[in-house]
Design a protein around this motif. Structure first.
Motif, PDB file in Angstrom:
ATOM      1  N   MET A  77      36.078   5.728  45.556  1.00 39.56           N
ATOM      2  CA  MET A  77      36.343   6.772  44.580  1.00 39.56           C
ATOM      3  C   MET A  77      36.580   6.159  43.201  1.00 39.56           C
ATOM      4  O   MET A  77      36.715   4.943  43.047  1.00 39.56           O
ATOM      5  CB  MET A  77      37.544   7.603  45.013  1.00 39.56           C
ATOM      6  N   ARG A  78      36.665   7.029  42.178  1.00 38.77           N
ATOM      7  CA  ARG A  78      36.840   6.540  40.811  1.00 38.77           C
ATOM      8  C   ARG A  78      38.174   5.831  40.602  1.00 38.77           C
ATOM      9  O   ARG A  78      38.309   5.032  39.671  1.00 38.77           O
ATOM     10  CB  ARG A  78      36.695   7.702  39.821  1.00 38.77           C
ATOM     11  N   ASP A  79      39.147   6.099  41.470  1.00 42.34           N
ATOM     12  CA  ASP A  79      40.426   5.399  41.359  1.00 42.34           C
ATOM     13  C   ASP A  79      40.414   4.055  42.078  1.00 42.34           C
ATOM     14  O   ASP A  79      41.436   3.356  42.132  1.00 42.34           O
ATOM     15  CB  ASP A  79      41.572   6.262  41.887  1.00 42.34           C
ATOM     16  N   GLY A  80      39.247   3.674  42.640  1.00 48.16           N
ATOM     17  CA  GLY A  80      39.112   2.385  43.301  1.00 48.16           C
ATOM     18  C   GLY A  80      39.405   2.401  44.781  1.00 48.16           C
ATOM     19  O   GLY A  80      39.160   1.410  45.477  1.00 48.16           O
ATOM     20  N   ILE A  81      39.908   3.509  45.293  1.00 44.40           N
ATOM     21  CA  ILE A  81      40.235   3.612  46.717  1.00 44.40           C
ATOM     22  C   ILE A  81      38.986   3.953  47.515  1.00 44.40           C
ATOM     23  O   ILE A  81      38.234   4.864  47.168  1.00 44.40           O
ATOM     24  CB  ILE A  81      41.326   4.670  46.949  1.00 44.40           C
ATOM     25  N   SER A  82      38.761   3.220  48.601  1.00 46.44           N
ATOM     26  CA  SER A  82      37.626   3.469  49.479  1.00 46.44           C
ATOM     27  C   SER A  82      38.034   4.487  50.543  1.00 46.44           C
ATOM     28  O   SER A  82      39.000   4.275  51.279  1.00 46.44           O
ATOM     29  CB  SER A  82      37.176   2.164  50.146  1.00 46.44           C
ATOM     30  N   ALA A  83      37.306   5.603  50.588  1.00 46.55           N
ATOM     31  CA  ALA A  83      37.675   6.700  51.492  1.00 46.55           C
ATOM     32  C   ALA A  83      36.551   6.985  52.476  1.00 46.55           C
ATOM     33  O   ALA A  83      35.372   6.981  52.108  1.00 46.55           O
ATOM     34  CB  ALA A  83      37.981   7.961  50.676  1.00 46.55           C
ATOM     35  N   GLY A  84      36.907   7.231  53.718  1.00 44.53           N
ATOM     36  CA  GLY A  84      35.930   7.628  54.723  1.00 44.53           C
ATOM     37  C   GLY A  84      35.513   9.068  54.477  1.00 44.53           C
ATOM     38  O   GLY A  84      36.370   9.965  54.506  1.00 44.53           O
ATOM     39  N   ILE A  85      34.235   9.308  54.253  1.00 44.89           N
ATOM     40  CA  ILE A  85      33.829  10.660  53.857  1.00 44.89           C
ATOM     41  C   ILE A  85      33.991  11.662  54.992  1.00 44.89           C
ATOM     42  O   ILE A  85      34.173  12.863  54.738  1.00 44.89           O
ATOM     43  CB  ILE A  85      32.387  10.693  53.300  1.00 44.89           C
ATOM     44  N   TYR A  86      33.944  11.202  56.235  1.00 42.11           N
ATOM     45  CA  TYR A  86      34.110  12.139  57.345  1.00 42.11           C
ATOM     46  C   TYR A  86      35.563  12.304  57.766  1.00 42.11           C
ATOM     47  O   TYR A  86      35.863  13.024  58.717  1.00 42.11           O
ATOM     48  CB  TYR A  86      33.214  11.736  58.516  1.00 42.11           C
ATOM     49  N   LYS A  87      36.465  11.642  57.026  1.00 40.01           N
ATOM     50  CA  LYS A  87      37.892  11.899  57.195  1.00 40.01           C
ATOM     51  C   LYS A  87      38.406  12.824  56.096  1.00 40.01           C
ATOM     52  O   LYS A  87      39.564  13.238  56.120  1.00 40.01           O
ATOM     53  CB  LYS A  87      38.672  10.586  57.198  1.00 40.01           C
TER      54      LYS A  87
END
Length: 274
Positions: free
Chosen positions: A83-93
């Motif tokens: 994400m733009r804040d640098g955090i990597s997020a699982g899209i299916y979560k």
């Protein structure tokens, strides 16, 4: 913190972000009953990189594209987006609403058939402006001005802003769809056979436009195509698929000029013989 320290921290943050993938796919699999759509696919997409997924019809490339763009839920595996804040997020979560917002703002999706990516009964300007409204823009004059600017950027005359897409040619519709996707300045764009169904001369013009926009905007792009010439012109890296599996991957020029897998060699040689 002094100004110099602030700038140093900012530059350091940008440098750090550039060293991380924008999209990470790990062991992605999608099955339809007894049929494999794609299986055990892993790769990263980096900021500003164009990745081509190539293969014959039925190779699984479109299934893979739909899974990584959240249009189709995978059977197993993970897709993570930074994400733009640098955090990597699982899209299916993510919640469904979060994914929909992501698709309207930070991502774009260019369909092979522009009818699937446009609202055909509203004006060209409204098609572009709709994305701006999704990110909170409400000033009519600013929205219309941005729509006209983007129409001109994709080589559509400003006086067509109030015309409906059904009055446009196929090439113009595709350029309008591109403008609609890029107006919110997404960081990642998915493209499904973006030149498919267009005349050769129209394809060439569209590819020149796409290459320029990708370079100017620093977009990361995942493009699905069966056309190796399109892959060579647009992409930095390439994934070759067959029967749902990745057969070969690497830098585009290396894969096309020195294919190592027999299937890739066959694909390249068949194009050269045409």
């Amino acid at each position: 913190m002094s100004l110099s320290e602030t700038l140093e921290a900012s530059v350091g943050g940008i440098t750090s972000a550039a060293k991380q993938p924008l999209l990470s796919v790990d062991s992605l699999t999608r099955v339809y009953g007894n049929r494999i759509g794609c299986t055990d696919v892993s790769f990263d997409v980096w900021p500003g990189e164009v990745l081509a997924i190539v293969g014959e019809s039925g190779s699984g490339k479109t299934t893979l594209l739909n899974c990584i763009s959240s249009r189709l839920t995978p059977t197993c595996g993970t897709v993570r987006y930074r994400m733009r804040d640098g955090i990597s997020a699982g899209i299916y979560k993510m919640a469904e609403a979060e994914r929909r917002y992501l698709m309207r703002t930070d991502w774009g999706f260019v369909h092979q058939n522009p009818i699937d990516g446009l609202r055909m009964t509203v004006s060209a300007g409204a098609n572009v402006g709709e994305r701006l409204m999704a990110v909170g823009n409400r000033h009519y004059g600013n929205i219309r001005g941005a729509a006209i600017e983007w129409l001109e950027r994709v080589e559509i005359q400003a006086d067509r802003v109030d015309d409906q897409p059904r009055t446009f040619s196929g090439g113009m519709r595709q350029r309008l769809q591109i403008a609609r996707n890029l107006v919110t300045e997404p960081r990642l764009v998915f493209m499904d056979e973006p030149t498919g169904g267009l005349d050769v001369s129209v394809q060439a013009r569209l590819l020149d436009l796409l290459r320029g926009l990708v370079s100017d905007l620093g977009l990361a792009v995942v493009v699905v195509t069966h056309d190796l010439a399109v892959a060579r012109l647009l992409s930095d890296r390439m994934i070759v698929m067959k029967e749902g599996r990745v057969i070969e991957a690497g830098l585009t020029d290396r894969v096309l000029d020195d294919p190592r897998a027999p299937y890739t060699q066959l694909l390249v040689s068949s194009i050269l013989q045409v």
